[in-house]
Motif scaffolding. Structure first.
Motif, PDB file in Angstrom:
ATOM      1  N   ILE A 207       0.831  -1.196   0.000  1.00 18.68           N
ATOM      2  CA  ILE A 207       0.000   0.000   0.000  1.00 18.68           C
ATOM      3  C   ILE A 207       0.868   1.249   0.000  1.00 18.68           C
ATOM      4  N   ALA A 208       1.947   1.224   0.788  1.00 25.25           N
ATOM      5  CA  ALA A 208       2.837   2.376   0.863  1.00 25.25           C
ATOM      6  C   ALA A 208       3.466   2.676  -0.493  1.00 25.25           C
ATOM      7  N   LEU A 209       3.833   1.647  -1.230  1.00 25.91           N
ATOM      8  CA  LEU A 209       4.409   1.848  -2.565  1.00 25.91           C
ATOM      9  C   LEU A 209       3.395   2.464  -3.517  1.00 25.91           C
ATOM     10  N   LEU A 228      12.223  -2.922  -5.214  1.00 24.01           N
ATOM     11  CA  LEU A 228      12.303  -3.671  -6.464  1.00 24.01           C
ATOM     12  C   LEU A 228      13.487  -4.623  -6.438  1.00 24.01           C
ATOM     13  N   ILE A 229      14.555  -4.201  -5.811  1.00 22.29           N
ATOM     14  CA  ILE A 229      15.788  -4.986  -5.818  1.00 22.29           C
ATOM     15  C   ILE A 229      15.817  -6.028  -4.711  1.00 22.29           C
ATOM     16  N   ARG A 230      15.390  -5.627  -3.482  1.00 24.90           N
ATOM     17  CA  ARG A 230      15.658  -6.495  -2.333  1.00 24.90           C
ATOM     18  C   ARG A 230      14.475  -7.323  -1.856  1.00 24.90           C
ATOM     19  N   ALA A 239       3.876  -4.430  -6.423  1.00 20.20           N
ATOM     20  CA  ALA A 239       3.559  -3.043  -6.095  1.00 20.20           C
ATOM     21  C   ALA A 239       4.687  -2.114  -6.530  1.00 20.20           C
ATOM     22  N   ALA A 240       5.938  -2.560  -6.381  1.00 21.46           N
ATOM     23  CA  ALA A 240       7.069  -1.761  -6.841  1.00 21.46           C
ATOM     24  C   ALA A 240       7.043  -1.618  -8.364  1.00 21.46           C
ATOM     25  N   LEU A 241       6.659  -2.668  -9.058  1.00 24.49           N
ATOM     26  CA  LEU A 241       6.545  -2.588 -10.526  1.00 24.49           C
ATOM     27  C   LEU A 241       5.439  -1.617 -10.931  1.00 24.49           C
ATOM     28  N   TYR A 242       4.325  -1.646 -10.189  1.00 26.13           N
ATOM     29  CA  TYR A 242       3.282  -0.658 -10.470  1.00 26.13           C
ATOM     30  C   TYR A 242       3.809   0.752 -10.249  1.00 26.13           C
ATOM     31  N   ALA A 243       4.564   0.947  -9.174  1.00 31.07           N
ATOM     32  CA  ALA A 243       5.113   2.275  -8.883  1.00 31.07           C
ATOM     33  C   ALA A 243       6.021   2.732 -10.019  1.00 31.07           C
ATOM     34  N   VAL A 244       6.799   1.822 -10.574  1.00 29.33           N
ATOM     35  CA  VAL A 244       7.646   2.166 -11.728  1.00 29.33           C
ATOM     36  C   VAL A 244       6.779   2.613 -12.898  1.00 29.33           C
ATOM     37  N   ALA A 245       5.692   1.863 -13.159  1.00 29.82           N
ATOM     38  CA  ALA A 245       4.798   2.212 -14.263  1.00 29.82           C
ATOM     39  C   ALA A 245       4.130   3.556 -14.046  1.00 29.82           C
ATOM     40  N   SER A 267       3.229 -10.021 -15.924  1.00 26.53           N
ATOM     41  CA  SER A 267       2.359  -8.979 -16.479  1.00 26.53           C
ATOM     42  C   SER A 267       2.696  -7.612 -15.906  1.00 26.53           C
ATOM     43  N   ALA A 268       2.918  -7.546 -14.588  1.00 29.64           N
ATOM     44  CA  ALA A 268       3.282  -6.278 -13.970  1.00 29.64           C
ATOM     45  C   ALA A 268       4.628  -5.788 -14.491  1.00 29.64           C
ATOM     46  N   TYR A 269       5.545  -6.712 -14.716  1.00 31.94           N
ATOM     47  CA  TYR A 269       6.868  -6.342 -15.221  1.00 31.94           C
ATOM     48  C   TYR A 269       6.778  -5.763 -16.630  1.00 31.94           C
TER      49      TYR A 269
END
Length: 557
Positions: A207-209, A228-230, A239-245, A267-269
């Protein structure tokens, strides 16, 4: 970002019948009130004091239905009270102040939020500030406030931030979700970042991302990149991939290209790759196409809209990577400026023996325009039996040829929805109806097919929220003798990164779950009270009717 073309017609709202206030509905329910259906002015609606006695009884019955055993009845009561508007506020206000049943209280809060007047949110603010509220009550209030988070006063925002820093995971997640939608305080990035650094469970960090992605803050980049890395949690990684998008920042591209997605993250990637119109991102999508093709690949290639991505998209449309990718490619090209390069491949797909592929090709051609194909389709309509294909073909031919193509259909084919469609076409030709209705029909079908990168991104975001709030998991009422929960917390989604909540809406599809609830007595219980499980079910249904985030409108003006 690529240039796009748009329809000159208006956009038909999704879920119109469920989300638009219905004036005639309440008039029918009460049998004693008269509204002006031609007016949308809230001031024309009566207040509770102006209602007749039968009308008040009807509202009281709806209030009682908020606690009904049948979830359909409860959901219908919420939507009907929302349609009634301000006349329903006084009894709902009394319910929120006095009710002890979690089911009725939750739905009373949701009904107030759906009405949406400032006085409704004032009641919810007061309820949230009440320190005697239980956790399940707080969760319902927090969910309701997501309807309009911009109205949060400072003292309520402070209360929400405190709840987001508490110990009750469900409440923390919901408070974080409310803050993630809030734009009226400057501490959003810092608050979300603090939740990430506090080693919260995966559901809270996800949620925070999402909140960080919505903030657009430069400070968000480091946190998104780190997760995304760790992170070892699929939920957090998606969620990190969504944040990138959502952020589309060049500083995140290197980490994205180094990311190694598993099948549930694919799919998210691919969606995240779609925001980078560079050759490296296109090459990565092309590499993945030969390994594990997913629908989002075609939409990301179209969204990148650079020469190299359009070349790969054309190969998709020509069937190089299978029928499924080809079908998606048909729809992905509809919003591109240089559609003509795809026209021969669309014509070929429209001749396919596969009804689904042919339907999608004709839908794309309805958006792009092609009278030559329309003439061929018109001559063959009588031989087709697939209902969806016939509907799309009739709209396509009617728009391109401006003829009454329904006359070409055998009588036994003009059944079901096709009857209504032909009537609309007849009325358009007779200038009784607006011809833009046919364009709107195409837009609605593209929208329903999620035929655009931004809609796919919205679906990913909504799926993550549902999963993080545990509204997408398979839940059911506790059996008479439920099994006790495991000592280690079982599937509650807490703990460290290795603790994974059940997936909902993950993998290769992002749509928010449409049905995920077993009927009572079909399996072992979760060790939670029946009424609380009912509250979860009601929140899920309400989120479908009143989404947490505004949806993109890529096919609108």
């Amino acid at each position: 970002m690529p240039n796009r073309i748009h329809s000159s017609s208006g956009r038909v709202p999704r879920r119109l019948s469920r989300r638009t206030p219905c004036w005639l509905l309440m008039a029918f329910v009460t049998g004693a009130m008269s509204f002006d259906p031609a007016s949308a002015d809230e001031f024309l609606r009566p207040t509770y004091a102006e209602l007749t006695r039968p009308a008040r009884r009807a509202i009281e019955e709806l209030i009682r239905d908020l606690g009904a055993a049948d979830p359909e009845v409860r959901n219908r009561a919420v939507r009907t009270l929302a349609a009634v508007g301000r006349a329903a506020i006084p009894p709902l206000r009394d319910l929120v102040r006095e009710e002890s049943d979690p089911r009725r209280l939750a739905n009373g809060c949701l009904a107030l939020a759906a009405i949406g007047e400032p006085s409704c949110f004032a009641v919810l603010h007061q309820a949230l500030l009440d320190k005697s509220r239980q956790e399940d009550e707080l969760r319902a209030i927090l969910v309701a406030l997501t309807r309009d988070p911009s109205r949060l006063p400072a003292n309520v925002t402070s209360r929400v931030r405190k709840l987001a820093g508490g110990d009750a995971e469900d409440t923390v997640s919901q408070a974080a979700a409310l803050l993630a939608t809030t734009k009226n305080f400057g501490g959003l990035p810092a608050t979300m970042d603090a939740l990430l650094k506090a080693k919260r469970p995966p559901v809270v960090r996800a949620i925070a991302l999402i909140g960080l992605a919505g903030s657009g803050s430069r400070e968000a980049m480091a946190s998104v990149k780190q997760e995304l890395i760790r992170s070892r949690s699929r939920l957090v990684r998606r969620a990190a991939l969504y944040a990138v998008a959502a952020l589309a920042d060049p500083a995140l591209l290197e980490a994205l290209l180094d990311f190694d997605p598993d099948p549930e993250e694919m799919s998210a990637y691919v969606l995240a790759l779609g925001v980078y119109p560079v050759k490296e991102a296109v090459d990565r999508i092309r590499e993945l196409l030969s390994q594990e093709p997913v629908s989002e690949m075609a939409y990301s290639l179209a969204f990148q809209s650079i020469p190299s991505s359009l070349e790969v998209l054309l190969e998709c449309l020509q069937g190089r990577w299978g029928s499924s990718v080809r079908e998606d490619a048909c729809l992905a090209v509809t919003e591109l400026v240089d559609q003509q390069r795809f026209l021969p491949a669309l014509r070929t797909a429209a001749e396919s023996a596969n009804p689904r592929l042919r339907t999608r090709a004709l839908l794309a051609l309805s958006r792009v325009g092609d009278p030559l194909t329309a003439a061929k389709v018109k001559a063959r309509l009588g031989a087709w039996s697939d209902e969806e294909l016939l509907e799309v073909a009739v709209v396509f031919c009617s728009r391109e040829l401006e003829e009454n193509v329904c006359e070409e259909l055998p009588a036994h084919r003009r059944v079901g929805r096709l009857v209504d469609l032909c009537q609309v076409i007849d009325e358009v030709r007779a200038e009784v109806r607006d011809p833009r209705l046919l364009a709107d029909a195409v837009v609605q079908r593209l929208d329903d097919a999620r035929a655009h990168w931004t809609l796919r991104r919205d679906d990913l975001r909504d799926s993550l929220v549902f999963e993080a709030l545990e509204l997408g998991r398979v839940t059911f009422r506790a059996a008479p003798n439920p099994e006790p929960p495991p000592e280690d917390g079982g599937d509650d989604g807490g703990g460290d990164d290795d603790a994974e909540p059940p997936a909902s809406g993950g993998g290769t599809g992002f749509r928010a779950p449409q049905s995920g609830f077993r009927q009572p007595g079909t399996g072992p219980g979760r060790g939670r009270r029946s009424d609380l499980v009912d509250v979860e079910e009601d929140l899920l249904r309400w989120f479908r009717d009143y989404p947490l985030f505004p949806e993109s409108t890529p096919f609108g003006e």
